[in-house]
Design a protein around this motif. Structure first.
Motif, PDB file in Angstrom:
ATOM      1  N   ASP A  40      58.788  37.748  40.976  1.00 45.05           N
ATOM      2  CA  ASP A  40      60.184  37.302  41.028  1.00 45.05           C
ATOM      3  C   ASP A  40      60.344  35.863  41.506  1.00 45.05           C
ATOM      4  OD1 ASP A  40      59.274  37.898  43.564  1.00 45.05           O
ATOM      5  OD2 ASP A  40      61.144  38.796  44.250  1.00 45.05           O
ATOM      6  N   SER A  50      66.965  33.553  42.692  1.00 42.44           N
ATOM      7  CA  SER A  50      66.822  34.425  43.856  1.00 42.44           C
ATOM      8  C   SER A  50      65.767  33.886  44.814  1.00 42.44           C
ATOM      9  CB  SER A  50      66.468  35.844  43.410  1.00 42.44           C
ATOM     10  OG  SER A  50      65.285  35.853  42.621  1.00 42.44           O
ATOM     11  N   THR A  78      65.230  45.303  41.062  1.00 42.17           N
ATOM     12  CA  THR A  78      66.405  44.519  41.433  1.00 42.17           C
ATOM     13  C   THR A  78      66.410  43.176  40.720  1.00 42.17           C
ATOM     14  OG1 THR A  78      66.467  45.553  43.621  1.00 42.17           O
ATOM     15  CG2 THR A  78      67.631  43.467  43.378  1.00 42.17           C
ATOM     16  N   PHE A  79      65.234  42.620  40.524  1.00 43.54           N
ATOM     17  CA  PHE A  79      65.109  41.314  39.879  1.00 43.54           C
ATOM     18  C   PHE A  79      65.313  41.405  38.372  1.00 43.54           C
ATOM     19  CE2 PHE A  79      62.405  38.028  37.891  1.00 43.54           C
ATOM     20  CZ  PHE A  79      62.977  36.887  38.438  1.00 43.54           C
ATOM     21  N   SER A  80      64.765  42.455  37.743  1.00 44.40           N
ATOM     22  CA  SER A  80      64.826  42.569  36.285  1.00 44.40           C
ATOM     23  C   SER A  80      65.049  44.017  35.881  1.00 44.40           C
ATOM     24  CB  SER A  80      63.531  42.052  35.653  1.00 44.40           C
ATOM     25  OG  SER A  80      63.495  42.335  34.266  1.00 44.40           O
TER      26      SER A  80
END
Length: 455
Positions: free
Chosen positions: A72, A290, A422-424
């Motif tokens: 991430d 992020s 959560t990231f992707s």
């Protein structure tokens, strides 16, 4: 220009080993054995040694790509499919980064095997010199297998240069590969020097101990990880740079334990996997938003110097930020660091925290604050074990960003799915390992039907 004579040794024989990289488990004997690697007289030994270290360079950039773009820290910003797949978590078995990384791993293995087969019987070379080069070969082979197993899972265990044998060899388990790697690294220590007379581009006992510290961290052997990290820290061979910016802008710093170097004639900056090219030149890959929020926190301090900003790049989905750690061939920061002292503090901090050693001179908080103080960041006063482990995860992100650690950290700690979903939205369990390259499955009958699940 930054390179002294001792560092040029590492980089002046690039061409003759690269031609064999593409057909790694089934090399052409008339190409590699007869032309590219020759070990028939004592005069050949220095060149073969340099070829071994050049092969190691073939893994360096790809380990950064795997470690940080699979995770991430970065996103795709250009046109190359290879990076688009990694960034968008739609990785295919035909991904060229996977194929090139696999080739790099086995190029190190092949040259190490060649040295192990040919060197013992070579007349005119002293026993001491033979043992030294054999130790280097085993150390780098062990490291290659370590990163190979942690990237692809179980992979073929290749221990010879026999063409027929290597063209049809199946996967050993990840555990078997790691056990072999551990044996290689451990055996190498005895015959490696305490210090490298030719610079930090070459292996020493402390390089091997740094590898073992990371190895045992990945194996959750906290006692051994703490022990070997402490040995490196207490050796006195390495010093933390007073300013974090030195880590970003200079090569061969005082805290570098092992790094691979380049000269102006062989800098990889314009290649598909050249880090300056993809991070700065073409801007194929840029820091993720992020990540930027974290790196500019009070806990990070001057570690935000890892990235730079140029408003002229800010358009469309481009946030204007670039990775600053990898320069061009005429700058002083185009090397790739494989091990440095700050990582040893982080390994020891995590190992101590896992054992419940949180406070005091021998506690995890002290090790964390060594790096935060250097970075002029907020220090930690107290916390429970869970809080400290979270702080260490973040500390590894701040300190080691774009040095190839993040994805491996998330996978080894079992945190990949929680963080990456959560990231992707495309993230799935499949991506806890990279695919076995499709081209290798086509070349090697013993690999057919053994692709990693989901690819």
């Amino acid at each position: 220009m930054k390179l002294s004579i001792q560092k040029i040794f590492l980089v002046c024989f690039t061409g003759w080993f690269l031609t064999g990289c593409q057909d790694l488990l089934n090399p052409k004997p008339n190409n590699i054995l007869s032309a590219d690697i020759v070990l028939t007289s004592p005069d050949d030994v220095p060149q073969v040694r340099i070829g071994l270290y050049n092969a190691l360079r073939g893994t360096a950039a790809l380990s950064v790509v795997a470690g940080d773009l699979t995770a991430d820290l970065a996103i795709h910003n250009g046109t190359f499919t290879v990076y688009n797949e990694l960034s968008n978590k739609k990785i295919l078995s035909t991904n060229s980064a996977a194929a090139t990384f696999w080739a790099g791993v086995y190029n190190v293995v092949y040259i190490a095997n060649f040295i192990e087969e040919r060197l013992p019987g070579l007349a005119g070379v002293s026993t001491t010199d033979k043992n030294h080069l054999l130790a280097e070969a085993r150390l780098l082979r062990g490291y290659a297998y370590f990163i190979g197993a942690n990237t692809f899972g179980g992979i073929p265990l290749v221990t010879t240069t026999d063409v027929d044998a290597n063209s049809n060899i199946g996967r050993s388990s990840k555990e078997e590969i790691l056990a072999f790697a551990l044996e290689d690294i451990t055996q190498a220590i005895e015959n490696l020097p305490d210090t490298a007379t030719t610079g930090v581009g070459y292996a020493t006992k402390h390089v091997a101990r740094a590898m073992l510290a990371r190895y045992y961290l990945y194996q959750s052997d906290w006692v051994q990880a703490e022990q070997f990290a402490t040995q490196v820290i207490n050796s006195g061979q390495y010093l933390l740079e007073p300013n974090f910016n030195t880590i970003v802008t200079q090569d061969f710093t005082r805290e570098s334990i092992l790094e691979v170097g380049y000269t102006i004639t062989d800098d990889p900056g314009t290649s598909t996997y050249g880090l300056n090219n993809i991070f700065v030149g073409r801007r194929e890959v840029i820091p993720a938003n992020s990540f930027l929020l974290k790196i500019f926190s009070n806990e990070s301090g001057e570690r935000n110097l890892t990235v730079s900003f140029d408003v002229r790049n800010q358009r469309g989905n481009d946030n204007g930020f670039s990775v600053a750690k990898y320069g061009t061939s005429d700058e002083d920061n185009n090397n790739i660091v494989l091990f440095r002292l700050a990582e040893m503090y982080l390994i020891r901090a995590e190992a101590r925290a896992r054992q419940g050693k949180l406070t005091g001179a021998n506690g995890a908080i002290t090790d964390i604050n060594v790096l935060r103080t250097r970075a002029k960041a907020n220090t930690i006063v107290s916390g429970n074990q869970s809080d400290i482990l979270t702080a260490i995860e973040n500390e590894r992100l701040y300190e080691l960003a774009f040095e190839g650690h993040r994805w491996y950290d998330l996978v080894r700690t079992g945190r990949a799915n929680a963080v990456m979903t959560t990231f992707s939205s495309n993230w799935k369990d499949t991506y806890n390992v990279w695919p076995i390259p499709q081209i290798e499955i086509q070349r090697n009958p013993a690999l057919r039907g053994s692709q990693n699940p989901g690819y």
